[in-house]
Design an enzyme around this catalytic site. Structure first.
Site, PDB file in Angstrom:
ATOM      1  N   THR A  21       2.992  -0.255  -7.225  1.00 48.12           N
ATOM      2  CA  THR A  21       2.953   0.145  -5.821  1.00 48.12           C
ATOM      3  C   THR A  21       3.891  -0.721  -4.978  1.00 48.12           C
ATOM      4  O   THR A  21       4.515  -0.258  -4.037  1.00 48.12           O
ATOM      5  CB  THR A  21       1.517   0.003  -5.261  1.00 48.12           C
ATOM      6  OG1 THR A  21       0.599   0.610  -6.170  1.00 48.12           O
ATOM      7  CG2 THR A  21       1.379   0.648  -3.908  1.00 48.12           C
ATOM      8  N   SER A 120       1.504 -10.811  -3.298  1.00 51.12           N
ATOM      9  CA  SER A 120       0.752 -10.388  -2.120  1.00 51.12           C
ATOM     10  C   SER A 120      -0.707 -10.838  -2.105  1.00 51.12           C
ATOM     11  O   SER A 120      -0.964 -12.039  -2.117  1.00 51.12           O
ATOM     12  CB  SER A 120       0.874  -8.882  -2.006  1.00 51.12           C
ATOM     13  OG  SER A 120       0.409  -8.469  -0.766  1.00 51.12           O
ATOM     14  N   HIS A 121      -1.620  -9.879  -2.139  1.00 51.84           N
ATOM     15  CA  HIS A 121      -3.046 -10.214  -2.012  1.00 51.84           C
ATOM     16  C   HIS A 121      -3.648 -10.711  -3.328  1.00 51.84           C
ATOM     17  O   HIS A 121      -4.819 -11.076  -3.360  1.00 51.84           O
ATOM     18  CB  HIS A 121      -3.815  -8.983  -1.528  1.00 51.84           C
ATOM     19  CG  HIS A 121      -3.731  -7.835  -2.492  1.00 51.84           C
ATOM     20  ND1 HIS A 121      -2.574  -7.096  -2.651  1.00 51.84           N
ATOM     21  CD2 HIS A 121      -4.627  -7.322  -3.349  1.00 51.84           C
ATOM     22  CE1 HIS A 121      -2.789  -6.161  -3.566  1.00 51.84           C
ATOM     23  NE2 HIS A 121      -4.025  -6.283  -4.010  1.00 51.84           N
ATOM     24  N   ASP A 285      -2.711 -11.858   4.571  1.00 51.41           N
ATOM     25  CA  ASP A 285      -2.780 -11.993   3.112  1.00 51.41           C
ATOM     26  C   ASP A 285      -1.697 -12.933   2.575  1.00 51.41           C
ATOM     27  O   ASP A 285      -0.996 -13.607   3.329  1.00 51.41           O
ATOM     28  CB  ASP A 285      -2.684 -10.614   2.434  1.00 51.41           C
ATOM     29  CG  ASP A 285      -1.283 -10.036   2.484  1.00 51.41           C
ATOM     30  OD1 ASP A 285      -0.541 -10.361   3.413  1.00 51.41           O
ATOM     31  OD2 ASP A 285      -0.920  -9.255   1.576  1.00 51.41           O
ATOM     32  N   ASP A 287       1.326 -12.690   1.410  1.00 51.31           N
ATOM     33  CA  ASP A 287       2.704 -12.614   1.893  1.00 51.31           C
ATOM     34  C   ASP A 287       2.784 -12.198   3.359  1.00 51.31           C
ATOM     35  O   ASP A 287       3.866 -11.844   3.845  1.00 51.31           O
ATOM     36  CB  ASP A 287       3.541 -11.684   1.009  1.00 51.31           C
ATOM     37  CG  ASP A 287       3.014 -10.264   0.987  1.00 51.31           C
ATOM     38  OD1 ASP A 287       1.824 -10.065   1.295  1.00 51.31           O
ATOM     39  OD2 ASP A 287       3.778  -9.350   0.656  1.00 51.31           O
ATOM     40  N   ASP A 289       1.817  -9.637   5.085  1.00 51.70           N
ATOM     41  CA  ASP A 289       2.045  -8.275   5.582  1.00 51.70           C
ATOM     42  C   ASP A 289       0.752  -7.530   5.889  1.00 51.70           C
ATOM     43  O   ASP A 289       0.772  -6.500   6.557  1.00 51.70           O
ATOM     44  CB  ASP A 289       2.964  -7.471   4.650  1.00 51.70           C
ATOM     45  CG  ASP A 289       2.434  -7.348   3.239  1.00 51.70           C
ATOM     46  OD1 ASP A 289       1.392  -7.958   2.925  1.00 51.70           O
ATOM     47  OD2 ASP A 289       3.083  -6.645   2.430  1.00 51.70           O
ATOM     48  N   ARG A 290      -0.390  -8.048   5.416  1.00 57.37           N
ATOM     49  CA  ARG A 290      -1.657  -7.388   5.745  1.00 57.37           C
ATOM     50  C   ARG A 290      -2.350  -8.105   6.899  1.00 57.37           C
ATOM     51  O   ARG A 290      -2.105  -9.290   7.127  1.00 57.37           O
ATOM     52  CB  ARG A 290      -2.611  -7.434   4.554  1.00 57.37           C
ATOM     53  CG  ARG A 290      -2.132  -6.656   3.370  1.00 57.37           C
ATOM     54  CD  ARG A 290      -3.230  -6.585   2.329  1.00 57.37           C
ATOM     55  NE  ARG A 290      -2.747  -5.859   1.166  1.00 57.37           N
ATOM     56  CZ  ARG A 290      -3.522  -5.286   0.275  1.00 57.37           C
ATOM     57  NH1 ARG A 290      -4.834  -5.398   0.366  1.00 57.37           N
ATOM     58  NH2 ARG A 290      -2.995  -4.632  -0.745  1.00 57.37           N
ATOM     59  N   LYS A 384       4.931  -3.549   6.259  1.00 56.29           N
ATOM     60  CA  LYS A 384       3.777  -3.785   7.102  1.00 56.29           C
ATOM     61  C   LYS A 384       3.832  -5.232   7.566  1.00 56.29           C
ATOM     62  O   LYS A 384       4.508  -6.054   6.962  1.00 56.29           O
ATOM     63  CB  LYS A 384       2.479  -3.453   6.384  1.00 56.29           C
ATOM     64  CG  LYS A 384       2.250  -4.139   5.045  1.00 56.29           C
ATOM     65  CD  LYS A 384       1.044  -3.506   4.351  1.00 56.29           C
ATOM     66  CE  LYS A 384       0.655  -4.199   3.065  1.00 56.29           C
ATOM     67  NZ  LYS A 384       1.387  -3.700   1.899  1.00 56.29           N
TER      68      LYS A 384
HETATM   69  C1  VG1 Z   1      -2.514  -1.791  -2.779  1.00 60.03           C
HETATM   70  C2  VG1 Z   1      -2.946  -1.003  -1.560  1.00 60.03           C
HETATM   71  C3  VG1 Z   1      -1.748  -0.332  -0.922  1.00 60.03           C
HETATM   72  C4  VG1 Z   1      -0.710  -1.397  -0.580  1.00 60.03           C
HETATM   73  C5  VG1 Z   1      -0.356  -2.193  -1.822  1.00 60.03           C
HETATM   74  C6  VG1 Z   1       0.567  -3.351  -1.526  1.00 60.03           C
HETATM   75  O1  VG1 Z   1      -1.961  -0.927  -3.738  1.00 60.03           O
HETATM   76  O2  VG1 Z   1      -3.917  -0.055  -1.900  1.00 60.03           O
HETATM   77  O3  VG1 Z   1      -2.158   0.366   0.217  1.00 60.03           O
HETATM   78  O4  VG1 Z   1       0.460  -0.800  -0.084  1.00 60.03           O
HETATM   79  O5  VG1 Z   1      -1.545  -2.746  -2.396  1.00 60.03           O
HETATM   80  O6  VG1 Z   1       0.010  -4.213  -0.594  1.00 60.03           O
HETATM   81  P1  VG1 Z   1      -2.789  -0.362  -5.009  1.00 60.03           P
HETATM   82  O7  VG1 Z   1      -1.803   0.422  -5.810  1.00 60.03           O
HETATM   83  O8  VG1 Z   1      -3.357  -1.549  -5.709  1.00 60.03           O
HETATM   84  O9  VG1 Z   1      -3.896   0.468  -4.437  1.00 60.03           O
HETATM   85  V1  VG1 Z   1       0.378  -5.841  -0.674  1.00 60.03           V
HETATM   86  O10 VG1 Z   1      -0.070  -6.526   0.761  1.00 60.03           O
HETATM   87  O11 VG1 Z   1      -0.522  -6.316  -2.031  1.00 60.03           O
HETATM   88  O12 VG1 Z   1       1.943  -5.901  -1.102  1.00 60.03           O
HETATM   89 CO    CO Z   2       0.785  -8.271   1.067  1.00 58.22          CO
END
Ligand code: VG1
Ligand code: CO
Length: 551
Positions: A21, A120-121, A285, A287, A289-290, A384
Site C-alpha cells: 500500500t 510508518s505506523h 505516527d 513518519d 503523515d497520520r 497525508k
Molecule cells: C494502511 C491504511 C491505509 C494507509 C496505509 C499507509 O494500509 O489502511 O489507509 O494509506 O496504511 O499509511 P493497509 O494496506 O495496511 O490497510 V502509513 O501512515 O502506514 O504510510
Molecule cells: Co505514516
C-alpha cells in the site's frame, strides 16, 4: 585520504520485493541482508529513465523517520545515487525528514523525486520494521505503474552501481559537500514545511487561542513529528513548553507502536479525560503523515474529521475560496460525501493508499483527501499530513471559539452521524486469509438482493477503480456489502504488514436522527458486526475469537 570511486557489483534477485500500500516494508533483519536494500534502490534507478525520464544531473530528496537502520540506509542510498549519476541529493539533517515534509521539499525545490525511509505506523527497532518508498516530482507516492516496474526489475536484477572507498557523509551539519561528483546538501528538515504551514493557517488567531489560556497535548509518539510539532506549536504558536510530549524521535519509538489511534495512543486518551484535561489532544505516527485529534473526553473518527474540515474549510485562510472537490478512500465513511453534496462539489472514492489521490490533486479535481486510517491531507503536498490536520483543527477552534466536541456535534446535527469502526484481525496465516477472501469473492453473486439480519443488501461487489485522470484501472480493492439506508461492510487485506496477513473489516452505519447520535459505537454497529462474521466466516477461517485491534 581514501579515494571514492564508482564500481559495479554483481548481485542476485530477492523474491518478494513488491511494494505494498505504501512502499516496500519488511523486518529490519530482512533489510539488513547484504544487497537487499541496494537491489531495491538499483531496481528503482534502473526503471526511472524509461518510466519517468532521465535523472542525470537532477535532484533527489532523501530522508526518513529516524527508525533503526535509517542512518545506515541513508549512507547506502547516497553512494548509489552518486554512482548512478544524480547531480544533487537534498537530505534532511541527520538523515531525517517526515513524509509530508519530504513531499513539501520535493515540490518546493523542483526535485526529480524523493526516497523516503519509513515503515510508518509499524513498530521499529532491531526487531521491528523498516521501509522504503519512492515519491515522484509532484511530491506524491509513485503510482502503481512505477511500483510494479520496480518490482519486475527487482526480479531480474544482476548488478548494482555504488561507490567504493571513502567515509560516510557527515549529515550532522547543514550545508553542501561533495560525493564522487554529486552534491550532498544537508537541509533543515523543518524549515520548508513550517513555511508552507504559515501560508495556510491563521497563526495569529491560533496564538491568541493559546494566549487566552487554552491548552493542548500533542503526542509525537517518540517519532519524527516531534521536532515539527515543537517548532510550530511551542515555537511559533506559543503553546506552553511541554505541550508536545514524546517529542524526541527514538530509533525504536520507545518500544511502542507509533500508530495514533485510541488503541495505541492510550496515554493521550487518558490525559484528555476529566474536567481538568487540556482542550485539545492530538497524536501522529512514525513518519508524521497520520493524525488523531480528540477533544476533552471526546474522540473524533478520522472519517468525521475529514468531513468537519471540509464543511468548515472556508474559515481557514488557505481554503478561503472553497474546495474543488473531496476525495476519500473507499473504506472511509461517507460523512465526506454528505458534505460534498451540500457544497455542490464532487466526492471521489479511491482505493486505499495515498498514491490514488495524486492525480485528482494534480488535476485540481480535489482539494481535501482523507482515509479512515487516521490520514488527512490537502493539495498543499501530495501526502497525508498529520500536523497539518492538527493545525487545521486548531485554526477551526480558534476561529469559532468552539470545542472539538461542539464542532463535531454541530456537524452531526446538520449532516447526520456516520457511526464507524474498523476491526483488524492480525497475524492470520496467509493461506487462511487468502481462503477467506476467495470464499467471500465466490459468494458475491449469490448475495445481491438478500436480506441479512433485517438489512437489505443493495450491492455486493469487489471494488474496482478507474482513475478519472489517466484511465488506469485497479481491481480487487476490497469487498463491499452495501445496504439500504447507507450501511456498509467492507473487507480487505492489509498491504503494509510484515507478518502473516491482517484482515480489515470496515463497518459503517448512517443515522440521521439526532436523538440517536449518542449510542456507543460498537453497539450501534452490532448488527453489521454480526453480518460481517456470518458472511465471511471470520472466526471459522481465522480460528481467532475476536479482532486484535478495534478503532
Ligand atoms: C494502511 C491504511 C491505509 C494507509 C496505509 C499507509 O494500509 O489502511 O489507509 O494509506 O496504511 O499509511 P493497509 O494496506 O495496511 O490497510 V502509513 O501512515 O502506514 O504510510
Ligand atoms: Co505514516
Amino acid at each position: 585520504m581514501t579515494l571514492t570511486s564508482p564500481i559495479v557489483v554483481p548481485t542476485q534477485a530477492f523474491a518478494g520485493q513488491r511494494p505494498g500500500t505504501s512502499g516496500l516494508r519488511k523486518k529490519v533483519t530482512v533489510f539488513q541482508q547484504p544487497r537487499y536494500l541496494e537491489n531495491f534502490v538499483q531496481s528503482l534507478f534502473d526503471i526511472l529513465p524509461e518510466q519517468v525520464g532521465p535523472f542525470a544531473g537532477q535532484t533527489l530528496v532523501l530522508g526518513g523517520d529516524g527508525r533503526f537502520h535509517n542512518r545506515v540506509a541513508v549512507q547506502t542510498i547516497l553512494r548509489m545515487a552518486a554512482a548512478n549519476g544524480f547531480g544533487r541529493v537534498l537530505v534532511g539533517q541527520g538523515g531525517l525528514l517526515s513524509t509530508p515534509a519530504a513531499s513539501a521539499v520535493i515540490r518546493k525545490r523542483g526535485a526529480y523525486g524523493g526516497i523516503i525511509l519509513s515503515a510508518s505506523h509499524n513498530p521499529g527497532g532491531p526487531d521491528g520494521d523498516f521501509g522504503i518508498k519512492y515519491n515522484i516530482a509532484n511530491g506524491g507516492p509513485a503510482p502503481e505503474k512505477i511500483t510494479e516496474a520496480i518490482y519486475a526489475r527487482s526480479q531480474t536484477i544482476d548488478a548494482l552501481r555504488t561507490l567504493e572507498g571513502g567515509a560516510d557523509v557527515d549529515l550532522g551539519t547543514l550545508g553542501v559537500t561533495e560525493l564522487a561528483g554529486m552534491a550532498v546538501e544537508v537541509i533543515d528538515p523543518v524549515a520548508d514545511y513550517a513555511e508552507l504551514m504559515e501560508g495556510l493557517f491563521d497563526f495569529d488567531a491560533m496564538r491568541a487561542w493559546f494566549a487566552a489560556g487554552h491548552r493542548m497535548r500533542f503526542d509525537a509518539m517518540s517519532a519524527i513529528c516531534g521536532p515539527y510539532a515543537k517548532a510550530l506549536l511551542e515555537g511559533q504558536l506559543g503553546a506552553p513548553a511541554g505541550s508536545v510530549v514524546n517529542g524526541e524521535p527514538l530509533e525504536d519509538f520507545g518500544g511502542h507502536h507509533p500508530d495514533p489511534n485510541p488503541a495505541h495512543a492510550t496515554d493521550l486518551i487518558a490525559a484528555l479525560s476529566g474536567s481538568d484535561a487540556p482542550d485539545f489532544g492530538a497524536a501522529s505516527d512514525g513518519d508524521a503523515d497520520r493524525n488523531m485529534v480528540i477533544g476533552r473526553d471526546f474522540v473524533v473518527t478520522p472519517s468525521d474529521s475529514l468531513a468537519v474540515l471540509a464543511a468548515n474549510a472556508t474559515l481557514v485562510p488557505g481554503y478561503r475560496d472553497g474546495l474543488a472537490g473531496i476525495a476519500r478512500s473507499m473504506p472511509t465513511s461517507c460523512a465526506a460525501d454528505a458534505v460534498a453534496k451540500a457544497l455542490g462539489i464532487a466526492c471521489y472514492e479511491t482505493p486505499t493508499g495515498w498514491k490514488f489521490f495524486g492525480n485528482l490533486l494534480d488535476a485540481g479535481r480535489a482539494t481535501l483527501c482523507g482515509e479512515e486510517s487516521y490520514g488527512t491531507g490537502s493539495n498543499h503536498v501530495r501526502e497525508k499530513d498529520g500536523l497539518w490536520a492538527v493545525l487545521f483543527w486548531l485554526n477551526l477552534q480558534a476561529a469559532t471559539g468552539q470545542s472539538v466536541e461542539a464542532l463535531v456535534r454541530a456537524h452531526w446535527a446538520r449532516f447526520g452521524r456516520h457511526y464507524y469502526s474498523r476491526h483488524d484481525w492480525e497475524g492470520i496465516p496467509v493461506e487462511r486469509a487468502d481462503a477467506l477472501m476467495a470464499a467471500l469473492r465466490a459468494g458475491l453473486p449469490a448475495l445481491a438482493g438478500q436480506t441479512l439480519q433485517g438489512l437489505t443488501l443493495t450491492q455486493a461487489d469487489d471494488f474496482a477503480y478507474t482513475d478519472p485522470v489517466d484511465g488506469s484501472v485497479s481491481k480487487q480493492q476490497g469487498i463491499r456489502l452495501l445496504f439500504e439506508g447507507g450501511s456498509r461492510v467492507v473487507f480487505r487485506l492489509s498491504g503494509t504488514g510484515t507478518e502473516g496477513a491482517t484482515l480489515r473489516v470496515y463497518l459503517e452505519r448512517y443515522e440521521a436522527d439526532p436523538a440517536r447520535h449518542d449510542l456507543p459505537t460498537q453497539e450501534a454497529l452490532a448488527t453489521l458486526i454480526g453480518i460481517a462474521d456470518a458472511v465471511a466466516g471470520i472466526r471459522q477461517h481465522t480460528g481467532q475469537d475476536a479482532p486484535t485491534v478495534i478503532t
